[in-house]
Write a protein that holds these residues in place. Structure first.
Motif, PDB file in Angstrom:
ATOM      1  N   CYS A 176       0.831  -1.216   0.000  1.00  0.00           N
ATOM      2  CA  CYS A 176       0.000   0.000   0.000  1.00  0.00           C
ATOM      3  C   CYS A 176       0.860   1.259   0.000  1.00  0.00           C
ATOM      4  O   CYS A 176       0.558   2.218  -0.718  1.00  0.00           O
ATOM      5  N   ASN A 177       1.932   1.265   0.785  1.00  0.00           N
ATOM      6  CA  ASN A 177       2.819   2.426   0.852  1.00  0.00           C
ATOM      7  C   ASN A 177       3.480   2.727  -0.477  1.00  0.00           C
ATOM      8  O   ASN A 177       3.773   3.870  -0.800  1.00  0.00           O
ATOM      9  N   PHE A 216       2.218   2.562  -3.440  1.00  0.00           N
ATOM     10  CA  PHE A 216       1.312   3.369  -4.267  1.00  0.00           C
ATOM     11  C   PHE A 216       0.989   4.706  -3.618  1.00  0.00           C
ATOM     12  O   PHE A 216       0.801   5.705  -4.317  1.00  0.00           O
ATOM     13  N   VAL A 217       0.939   4.754  -2.315  1.00  0.00           N
ATOM     14  CA  VAL A 217       0.608   5.995  -1.612  1.00  0.00           C
ATOM     15  C   VAL A 217       1.748   7.004  -1.744  1.00  0.00           C
ATOM     16  O   VAL A 217       1.507   8.210  -1.890  1.00  0.00           O
ATOM     17  N   ASN A 218       2.977   6.525  -1.737  1.00  0.00           N
ATOM     18  CA  ASN A 218       4.145   7.437  -1.733  1.00  0.00           C
ATOM     19  C   ASN A 218       4.582   7.884  -3.122  1.00  0.00           C
ATOM     20  O   ASN A 218       5.674   8.390  -3.290  1.00  0.00           O
TER      21      ASN A 218
END
Length: 186
Positions: A180-181, A183-185
């Motif tokens: 998830c991180n 794509f979030v970052n």
């Protein structure tokens, strides 16, 4: 008993004392096991003496002092990759694949090499190795998928990263916080 003393010295970041104990071990007529050598190798790795750990490992193979196990190989492959020496990790992986030893590389060994390749910017090589896992009877896990996805995202190849994520989910591998991180970052 002596293996426990060796382990204590290695955990205290004093592998030289561990090797001294090994000398006593050998002079007393005891034969060390793979656990003893694993402990010494990990002791060297703990203090960043990777070339020396590799030397011990390769001598262990060359002189057939005892048979390394899956844990020994995975530890060495992982450390080679973390030290940005994926070429040596790949050499070891190839040795395992050629059946010159009694154990086969596992998903953790392949995942470490894929991660190392992707961190070095060799995402295409990582993808190629990743694609060959099914032929080797290895099922990728979240630790195998994440570096591929991250490498593709870092190269701004988002469509392919999303395809790998979809493949991951289709293969019933659950994304984790790292996934998830990624794509979030962006």
């Amino acid at each position: 008993m002596l293996s426990i003393v060796i382990d204590c010295h290695c955990r205290l970041k004093r592998p030289n004392f561990g090797f001294a104990i090994l000398g006593i071990f050998l002079k007393s007529g005891y034969e060390p096991t793979i656990v003893t050598f694993d402990t010494l190798i990990k002791g060297l790795l703990l203090v960043g003496r990777i070339p020396e750990a590799a030397k011990v490992f390769w001598k262990l193979l060359a002189y057939q002092l005892c048979e390394p196990d899956e844990h020994t190989y995975s530890t060495m492959i992982n450390r080679f990759c973390k030290a940005r020496d994926t070429l040596e990790a790949i050499d070891l992986l190839c040795l395992l694949e050629k059946e010159k030893v009694n154990c086969k590389p596992n998903v953790y060994a392949y995942s470490a090499v894929i991660d190392g390749l992707c961190k070095e910017g060799k995402v295409d090589d990582g993808l190629q190795l990743f694609s060959s896992l099914g032929d080797k009877g290895i099922s990728a896990n979240v630790v195998t998928y994440n570096p591929i996805i991250e490498g593709l995202c870092n190269m701004r190849i988002m469509d392919e990263a999303e395809d790998i994520l979809k493949k991951m989910i289709a293969n019933e591998v659950c994304p984790d916080v790292w996934t998830c991180n990624i794509f979030v970052n962006l």
